[in-house]
Design a protein around this motif. Structure first.
Motif, PDB file in Angstrom:
ATOM      1  N   ALA A  60       4.558   6.703   5.035  1.00  0.00           N
ATOM      2  CA  ALA A  60       5.233   5.443   5.362  1.00  0.00           C
ATOM      3  C   ALA A  60       4.625   4.761   6.587  1.00  0.00           C
ATOM      4  N   HIS A  61       3.984   5.548   7.439  1.00  0.00           N
ATOM      5  CA  HIS A  61       3.403   4.976   8.668  1.00  0.00           C
ATOM      6  C   HIS A  61       2.068   4.290   8.422  1.00  0.00           C
ATOM      7  N   LEU A  62       1.448   4.553   7.275  1.00  0.00           N
ATOM      8  CA  LEU A  62       0.099   4.032   7.001  1.00  0.00           C
ATOM      9  C   LEU A  62       0.138   2.721   6.233  1.00  0.00           C
ATOM     10  N   TYR A  63      -0.566   1.730   6.739  1.00  0.00           N
ATOM     11  CA  TYR A  63      -0.726   0.504   5.968  1.00  0.00           C
ATOM     12  C   TYR A  63      -1.443   0.845   4.669  1.00  0.00           C
ATOM     13  N   PRO A  64      -1.168   0.096   3.606  1.00  0.00           N
ATOM     14  CA  PRO A  64      -1.867   0.377   2.347  1.00  0.00           C
ATOM     15  C   PRO A  64      -3.338  -0.039   2.423  1.00  0.00           C
ATOM     16  N   ASP A  65      -4.128   0.472   1.508  1.00  0.00           N
ATOM     17  CA  ASP A  65      -5.510   0.012   1.327  1.00  0.00           C
ATOM     18  C   ASP A  65      -5.412  -1.427   0.826  1.00  0.00           C
ATOM     19  N   ASP A  66      -5.679  -2.356   1.720  1.00  0.00           N
ATOM     20  CA  ASP A  66      -5.406  -3.766   1.433  1.00  0.00           C
ATOM     21  C   ASP A  66      -6.300  -4.353   0.336  1.00  0.00           C
ATOM     22  N   PHE A 256      -1.673  -6.623   3.607  1.00  0.00           N
ATOM     23  CA  PHE A 256      -0.574  -5.663   3.416  1.00  0.00           C
ATOM     24  C   PHE A 256       0.663  -6.348   2.848  1.00  0.00           C
ATOM     25  N   THR A 259       3.911  -2.776  -0.030  1.00  0.00           N
ATOM     26  CA  THR A 259       4.031  -1.584   0.815  1.00  0.00           C
ATOM     27  C   THR A 259       3.179  -0.442   0.260  1.00  0.00           C
ATOM     28  N   THR A 260       2.989   0.558   1.095  1.00  0.00           N
ATOM     29  CA  THR A 260       2.224   1.744   0.703  1.00  0.00           C
ATOM     30  C   THR A 260       2.872   2.461  -0.491  1.00  0.00           C
TER      31      THR A 260
ATOM     32  N   PRO B  18      -9.237   0.952   5.602  1.00  0.00           N
ATOM     33  CA  PRO B  18      -8.345   2.030   5.163  1.00  0.00           C
ATOM     34  C   PRO B  18      -9.103   3.342   4.983  1.00  0.00           C
ATOM     35  N   GLU B  20      -9.024   5.207   2.448  1.00  0.00           N
ATOM     36  CA  GLU B  20      -9.575   5.235   1.089  1.00  0.00           C
ATOM     37  C   GLU B  20     -11.004   4.694   1.048  1.00  0.00           C
ATOM     38  N   GLU B  40      -1.313   2.438  13.877  1.00  0.00           N
ATOM     39  CA  GLU B  40      -0.262   3.179  13.188  1.00  0.00           C
ATOM     40  C   GLU B  40       0.184   4.326  14.085  1.00  0.00           C
ATOM     41  N   THR B  45       4.846   9.784   9.586  1.00  0.00           N
ATOM     42  CA  THR B  45       6.218   9.416   9.263  1.00  0.00           C
ATOM     43  C   THR B  45       7.165  10.448   9.862  1.00  0.00           C
ATOM     44  N   ALA B 230       6.987   3.800  13.324  1.00  0.00           N
ATOM     45  CA  ALA B 230       6.056   4.456  12.389  1.00  0.00           C
ATOM     46  C   ALA B 230       6.242   4.038  10.934  1.00  0.00           C
ATOM     47  N   LEU B 231       6.606   2.776  10.709  1.00  0.00           N
ATOM     48  CA  LEU B 231       6.786   2.325   9.321  1.00  0.00           C
ATOM     49  C   LEU B 231       5.786   1.238   8.926  1.00  0.00           C
ATOM     50  N   GLY B 232       4.558   1.346   9.421  1.00  0.00           N
ATOM     51  CA  GLY B 232       3.541   0.332   9.105  1.00  0.00           C
ATOM     52  C   GLY B 232       3.416   0.056   7.615  1.00  0.00           C
ATOM     53  N   GLY B 233       3.470   1.109   6.816  1.00  0.00           N
ATOM     54  CA  GLY B 233       3.290   0.954   5.377  1.00  0.00           C
ATOM     55  C   GLY B 233       4.502   0.412   4.650  1.00  0.00           C
ATOM     56  N   MET B 234       5.626   0.234   5.379  1.00  0.00           N
ATOM     57  CA  MET B 234       6.862  -0.195   4.716  1.00  0.00           C
ATOM     58  C   MET B 234       7.137  -1.689   4.871  1.00  0.00           C
ATOM     59  N   ARG B 235       6.452  -2.336   5.797  1.00  0.00           N
ATOM     60  CA  ARG B 235       6.565  -3.780   5.983  1.00  0.00           C
ATOM     61  C   ARG B 235       7.996  -4.240   6.272  1.00  0.00           C
TER      62      ARG B 235
END
Lengths: 365, 365
Positions: A60-66, A256, A259-260, B18, B20, B40, B45, B230-235
Motif C-alpha cells: 500500500a505504501h508503494l506508488y504503482p508502476d505508472d 498514479f 491505486t497499486t 518504479p 518493475e 514512500e 505498509t 505510508a499509503l502512497g499506493g492508495m491515493r
C-alpha cells in the motif's frame, strides 16, 4: 470568494446509496442489506481477485508502476490493438473527463441522449460547454444526426452509451459505425461501453470492437472493470483509440491515477474468464425473472442489455417505492434525478431477487 | 483532430521510476531493488493497515460510501474542525486540481516558488492560466508578495509548499499566516502540507494547523496519507478550508474518487500513531547520517524538513549519478526535469541508506 462561473451551473452526481448509510439511518444490520442500486456485481469479488488483493496488501505504501505496463499489455492482447492505443483511467469516468477537457470549451457544444449517464453533462459543464440532448430519452441516432447537423461547427464531443445507463437499451454496432462516418473528423465520438460485455452476451450485434474503433480518426472506446469484472470499488477503466487521441488525453492524465491494489486487481480480473461467464449467465437468467415479474404486475420496462432493468411507473412515485424498499433494507436506484418516474434495479443473485419481488409486490398492492 | 490549445503547452509529470522498470530493464531481482525515489515510507505498509486491507479484499466490487463519513469524522476530530470543512481527494494532487479548476482560467495567473511540486504548473496549465514563479528556487515570501502585488488583479491562486518538495526547506507557520493576511480575499492561498508531519516533528514552529487555516476566507490546507501514513499506493489526500471553499471544490469532485480499500486503509492509518512516530524517529536519525555523508564528501545539501534530502552537484551530472545508481538497483530521483543538477533521495531505513552511501561514494570517487 469568487469562483469560475461555470461552477454556478454544476450539480453533483447523485450516487447510489451505500450500505453504510442504511445501517446508520435505519439501524439495519449490514449483512441484511441488499444493495441493487449501483450495478455492482452480485457475485461479489472473484476469489482470484480477492487472493491477489490480499497478496498486495503489503504494498500500500508503494506508488504503482505508472506505465501500467502489464495491464496495458493484457488489454492490448485481448482487443488486438497496440498498447499505445490505450489509456488507463480511474474508472472510465476519468476518461470521459479527459475527453471533455481535451475537446470541449465555452465555445463548444456536447451532444448526448435525452436520458443517459449523468457524468457526461457534469464533466461537460466543467468546461463551460453547452449541452445538447435528443428529445427521445433513449438513443435515437437520426435525432443525434439532426442536432449535430444543425450545430456542426459547435459540437465537439458526442456521447453514445452502448448500452445506455440508466435505461438499458442498446444500438447495434453497425449503426454506430455508420453514424460515426457521418460525423466530421474534428468531432470526437465517445462510445461508452461500460456495460458492453453484457450487451454482446445477449446479442452479438451489439458488440463494439475496440479494434474497429481505433480505425476511426475521431472515436474512442471506453471500457471499465467495474461491472462485468466486479471491480466497482477499485476504480479502473480504460480508453481505446488511435494514437493521436490517446496522446492528447494522456497529457491530462496525472501520474498514479489508479491505486497499486487496483492495478493488480485489474490485471488478475482480466484473466478471470470463468467469473465473467458466470456473471453473464446469472444476469440474463435472472433478468428474465424481472421481465416476468413486470408483466405479471403490469409494470412497464425497457428491454435491457445491461446488468440492470429499469421499471417505469405511473403511480406510485418512484421515490416512494425506493424509500419503502430502503426501510426493508433493499437499496434500489430512484431515477427521479433523471426526471423519470422510474426505478433502476441491478440484477442480483436469485435469493436477492426473490426478496425484491416479495417486497415490491407488497408495496405495489 | 484539433484539441483545446492549452494541451500544446502541457508536458507530463515525470514520475519516479518504479521497481518493475528496473526489473524489466536491468534484470535485477525485485527484492534487491532499493527504491528511494518517490518519498514512500521506508517501513512499508503498517501491519494494521495490511490486515485491514486483507479484510476488505472481498469488497472490491462495492463502490465506497461516497460520503466518506467515517474518514471525515476521524480527520475532523484530529484537526478540531467540522466535517463540512473537509474534502477527500485521490491524493492531495486531486485537491490541487480542484482548486485550480475552481479558481484559475485563461485570464488569470498562478504563483509558486521557483522550484516546487511540478503538479501545480501542470494542473494550472490545464486551465490556461499564466504561471508566475519567484526567481528564488526556494520559498521566499517577500518575492512572492512582490510578484503578487505587481499582478494583483490577475493572480487567482498562490501555492506554498510547506515543506517544499523537491527541495526540502520550510517556512515558519507564523510567517505563512502573516503572508495570507497580505493577500486579497479573492485570491486562494493553497498550503500544500503533504510533508508537514515531518516538518513539525523536527521543529514545532513549522506546524500548519488546519484549525487556523479554516479561519481565513481564502486559504486551504492540503494533507496526504501518502507520506507519514505510508499509503502512497492508495491515493488518499484531503483539503481543509472554510465551508464556502469546500462547497465550491466539492462541485468538482466526481463520485467514488477514492477506492473502497483506500477508504478503509486511510481510516485505519489515521489511528496508527505508533507507526507514524516510528517513521518520524527513523527519518530524522537517518537524515543526520545523510547530512554527515554530504559534509564528508563535500556535497552541498538543503537542510530538509521532509522525508527526503536533496544533494546538489557541480560535477558529475545528476543524471549520470542516477543512471549509475540505477544499474546497482538503487532508484534515486534525478531533479534534471526541475532544471537542477541535483538528486533527491528518500530517507530509507538504516540498511538501505548504508547501500546508498557505499555505492554513491564509489560513483563520486
Amino acid at each position: 470568494m469568487k469562483f469560475n462561473d461555470f461552477l454556478d451551473d454544476l450539480v453533483n452526481y447523485e450516487a447510489g446509496k451505500p450500505i453504510e448509510l442504511v445501517v446508520r439511518e435505519f439501524g439495519i444490520d449490514a449483512k441484511d442489506v441488499i444493495k441493487l442500486a449501483s450495478n455492482e456485481n452480485p457475485f461479489g469479488t472473484s476469489k482470484r481477485v480477492e487472493e491477489a488483493l490480499k497478496e498486495v496488501a503489503k504494498n500500500a505504501h508503494l506508488y504503482p508502476d505508472d506505465s501500467y505496463f502489464e495491464l496495458k499489455e493484457g488489454l492490448a492482447k485481448k482487443f488486438g490493438v497496440t498498447s499505445k492505443k490505450l489509456i488507463i483511467g480511474s474508472g472510465s469516468d476519468q476518461i470521459i473527463e479527459f475527453a471533455l477537457h481535451a475537446k470541449a470549451n465555452r465555445q463548444s457544444g456536447v451532444l448526448m441522449a435525452g436520458v443517459t449517464f449523468a457524468m457526461y453533462e457534469i464533466y461537460a459543464k466543467q468546461t463551460g460547454a453547452k449541452i445538447y440532448r435528443t428529445k427521445s430519452v433513449e438513443h435515437n441516432l437520426s435525432e443525434f444526426l439532426e442536432i449535430y447537423n444543425a450545430h456542426k461547427d459547435e459540437i465537439s464531443v458526442i456521447f453514445l452509451c452502448l448500452p445506455n445507463n440508466p435505461l438499458g437499451e442498446c444500438i447495434d454496432a453497425d449503426e454506430v459505425y455508420k453514424f460515426i462516418k457521418n460525423i466530421d473528423e474534428n468531432t470526437l465520438v465517445v462510445l461508452d461501453c461500460a456495460y458492453n460485455e453484457f450487451a454482446k452476451f445477449k446479442d452479438s450485434k451489439k458488440e463494439i470492437k475496440p479494434s474497429e474503433v481505433v480505425k476511426f480518426k475521431n472515436a474512442i472506446y471506453l471500457g471499465t472493470f467495474s461491472k462485468a469484472y466486479a471491480l466497482g470499488g477499485m476504480r479502473v477503466g480504460y480508453g481505446v483509440a488511435n494514437e493521436e487521441i490517446i496522446g492528447a488525453l494522456s497529457k491530462l492524465r496525472a501520474p498514479f491515477n489508479i491505486t497499486t491494489p487496483s492495478l493488480r486487481a485489474a490485471i488478475v480480473a482480466l484473466g478471470d474468464d470463468e467469473f465473467v461467464q458466470k456473471t453473464m449467465q446469472n444476469n440474463f437468467e435472472q433478468m428474465k425473472r424481472y421481465e416476468d415479474f413486470a408483466e405479471q404486475n403490469g409494470i412497464e420496462f425497457i428491454p435491457s442489455y445491461t446488468n440492470f432493468i429499469t421499471f417505469k411507473f405511473n403511480e406510485p412515485k418512484s421515490s416512494q417505492i425506493c424509500e419503502k424498499m430502503l426501510k426493508k433494507g433493499i437499496i434500489l436506484r430512484d431515477l427521479k434525478s433523471y426526471a423519470l418516474n422510474a426505478v433502476r434495479i441491478t440484477i442480483g443473485q436469485a435469493w436477492q431477487n426473490d426478496r425484491v419481488f416479495e417486497e415490491l409486490e407488497q408495496i405495489l398492492k
